[in-house]
Design a protein around this motif. Structure first.
Motif, mmCIF file in Angstrom:
data_model
loop_
_atom_site.group_PDB
_atom_site.id
_atom_site.type_symbol
_atom_site.label_atom_id
_atom_site.label_comp_id
_atom_site.label_asym_id
_atom_site.label_seq_id
_atom_site.Cartn_x
_atom_site.Cartn_y
_atom_site.Cartn_z
ATOM 1 N N CYS A 159 0.994 -1.320 0.022
ATOM 2 C CA CYS A 159 -0.351 0.293 0.050
ATOM 3 C C CYS A 159 0.646 1.357 0.220
ATOM 4 O O CYS A 159 1.489 1.879 -0.475
ATOM 5 C CB CYS A 159 -1.053 0.262 1.158
ATOM 6 S SG CYS A 159 -1.856 -1.028 1.591
ATOM 7 N N SER A 160 1.831 1.309 0.722
ATOM 8 C CA SER A 160 2.771 2.415 1.021
ATOM 9 C C SER A 160 3.737 2.261 -0.460
ATOM 10 O O SER A 160 3.377 3.885 -1.093
ATOM 11 C CB SER A 160 3.976 2.301 2.073
ATOM 12 O OG SER A 160 3.155 1.651 3.175
ATOM 13 N N GLN A 161 3.853 1.354 -1.114
ATOM 14 C CA GLN A 161 4.633 1.724 -1.752
ATOM 15 C C GLN A 161 3.958 2.701 -3.464
ATOM 16 O O GLN A 161 3.542 3.305 -3.817
ATOM 17 C CB GLN A 161 5.221 0.668 -2.674
ATOM 18 C CG GLN A 161 5.931 0.261 -4.095
ATOM 19 C CD GLN A 161 6.239 -1.231 -4.732
ATOM 20 O OE1 GLN A 161 5.545 -2.124 -4.065
ATOM 21 N NE2 GLN A 161 7.462 -1.519 -5.386
ATOM 22 N N ALA A 162 2.122 1.875 -3.478
ATOM 23 C CA ALA A 162 1.234 2.362 -4.217
ATOM 24 C C ALA A 162 0.971 3.906 -4.361
ATOM 25 O O ALA A 162 1.020 4.706 -5.189
ATOM 26 C CB ALA A 162 0.123 1.770 -4.042
ATOM 27 N N LEU A 163 1.073 4.266 -3.064
ATOM 28 C CA LEU A 163 0.660 5.564 -2.393
ATOM 29 C C LEU A 163 2.024 6.615 -3.024
ATOM 30 O O LEU A 163 1.973 6.976 -3.406
ATOM 31 C CB LEU A 163 0.531 5.694 -1.672
ATOM 32 C CG LEU A 163 -0.104 5.439 -0.611
ATOM 33 C CD1 LEU A 163 -1.095 5.493 1.122
ATOM 34 C CD2 LEU A 163 -1.986 6.169 -1.035
ATOM 35 N N LYS A 164 3.408 6.312 -2.894
ATOM 36 C CA LYS A 164 3.988 6.740 -2.765
ATOM 37 C C LYS A 164 4.407 6.790 -4.580
ATOM 38 O O LYS A 164 4.920 8.384 -4.718
ATOM 39 C CB LYS A 164 5.664 6.174 -2.810
ATOM 40 C CG LYS A 164 5.776 5.874 -1.170
ATOM 41 C CD LYS A 164 7.244 5.271 -0.925
ATOM 42 C CE LYS A 164 7.469 4.717 0.733
ATOM 43 N NZ LYS A 164 9.036 4.428 1.270
ATOM 44 N N LYS A 165 3.980 6.223 -4.964
ATOM 45 C CA LYS A 165 3.860 6.276 -6.352
ATOM 46 C C LYS A 165 2.959 7.694 -7.070
ATOM 47 O O LYS A 165 2.784 7.357 -8.823
ATOM 48 C CB LYS A 165 3.874 4.964 -7.627
ATOM 49 C CG LYS A 165 4.428 4.183 -6.963
ATOM 50 C CD LYS A 165 5.113 3.073 -7.772
ATOM 51 C CE LYS A 165 5.251 1.594 -8.000
ATOM 52 N NZ LYS A 165 5.335 0.090 -8.698
ATOM 53 N N GLY A 166 2.009 8.005 -6.535
ATOM 54 C CA GLY A 166 0.749 8.865 -6.292
ATOM 55 C C GLY A 166 -0.317 8.442 -6.629
ATOM 56 O O GLY A 166 -1.515 9.054 -7.252
ATOM 57 N N GLN A 167 -0.375 7.085 -6.655
ATOM 58 C CA GLN A 167 -1.922 6.280 -7.236
ATOM 59 C C GLN A 167 -2.622 6.475 -5.751
ATOM 60 O O GLN A 167 -2.564 6.915 -4.149
ATOM 61 C CB GLN A 167 -1.748 4.324 -7.370
ATOM 62 C CG GLN A 167 -0.564 4.724 -8.289
ATOM 63 C CD GLN A 167 -0.137 3.225 -8.532
ATOM 64 O OE1 GLN A 167 0.487 2.412 -7.186
ATOM 65 N NE2 GLN A 167 0.675 2.762 -9.672
ATOM 66 N N SER A 168 -4.087 6.167 -6.038
ATOM 67 C CA SER A 168 -5.025 6.284 -5.140
ATOM 68 C C SER A 168 -5.471 4.763 -4.734
ATOM 69 O O SER A 168 -4.744 4.102 -5.299
ATOM 70 C CB SER A 168 -6.280 7.405 -5.776
ATOM 71 O OG SER A 168 -5.893 8.353 -5.694
ATOM 72 N N LEU A 169 -5.823 4.412 -3.828
ATOM 73 C CA LEU A 169 -5.858 3.576 -2.993
ATOM 74 C C LEU A 169 -7.702 2.814 -3.109
ATOM 75 O O LEU A 169 -7.976 4.397 -2.293
ATOM 76 C CB LEU A 169 -5.482 2.523 -1.947
ATOM 77 C CG LEU A 169 -3.782 2.875 -2.342
ATOM 78 C CD1 LEU A 169 -3.500 2.722 -0.658
ATOM 79 C CD2 LEU A 169 -3.381 1.596 -3.867
#
Length: 213
Positions: free
Chosen positions: A108-118
């Motif tokens: 989850c942290s990796q996705a958020l660091k890429k600018g993605q929404s969850l």
């Protein structure tokens, strides 16, 4: 090719299905367009939840939005895993972490660091239709790591009847989506969870719905 398949799935299949068969009534939809990046937090009663929430966005935003989902369910077969990874593009998480050295929120942290929404379901699993269960505190830990990203609570009503847990036949049913104001990390886990739970309960009470029979 994957982008084309995702476009067909969401724009050609899912969106018309949601609009025609379910007839969504969406409250405060504008709150979804005020932030470039978000953590959407919703109650979880049906496999329709993710499809409906993603259908609320234009395709460009769908490309940047990923649902958090359990590997023990979506990775059971090659076909299911391919669909989860390439069409829905889940953020895979393990519900049972057996080693204290492993970070359950790493993906989850990796996705958020890429600018993605969850899209996240803090209840952990699908529950009874429109019955809110206690939220797990993983969302608080995630918000603490990314205090600048708004957590947007969403209450879904009716999806658990349109496609209940364990069923595979979609039943036409009028559904409501209540989108709440954003919540930010407030420096304390208990304070954050209390605010989130109270907001979700308030959204659930807005429709003044009678209990299911």
């Amino acid at each position: 090719m994957k982008t084309v398949l995702r476009y067909i799935w969401f724009q050609v299949l899912i969106k018309p299905l949601v609009l025609v068969v379910l007839g969504l009534n969406i409250r405060d939809r504008s709150r979804l367009h005020k932030h470039k990046q978000m953590i959407l937090v919703a109650n979880h009663n049906s496999h329709l939840d993710t499809m409906v929430l993603m259908s609320l966005f234009p395709f460009k935003r769908i490309q940047e939005t990923r649902p958090v989902a359990a590997t023990d369910y979506f990775y059971k077969s090659r076909l299911r895993r391919w669909f989860a990874d390439n069409i829905i593009q889940i953020v895979p998480v393990q519900r049972e972490i057996r080693s204290v050295r492993l970070d359950p929120l790493a993906s989850c942290s990796q996705a958020l660091k890429k600018g993605q929404s969850l899209i996240l379901y803090p209840e952990g699993t699908r529950g009874e239709p429109e019955k809110l269960e206690n939220f797990k505190t993983g969302i608080a830990h995630l918000s603490k790591r990314f205090p600048e990203i708004p957590v947007v609570p969403i209450f879904c009503h009716g999806l658990g009847k349109a496609l209940p847990k364990g069923d595979f036949l979609l039943v036409p049913f009028y559904c409501d989506i209540f989108i709440g104001p954003p919540i930010y990390w407030q420096g304390n886990r208990n304070t954050f969870m209390k605010s989130l739970n109270q907001t979700m309960q308030g959204l659930a009470e807005q429709g003044n719905f009678k209990p299911w029979d």
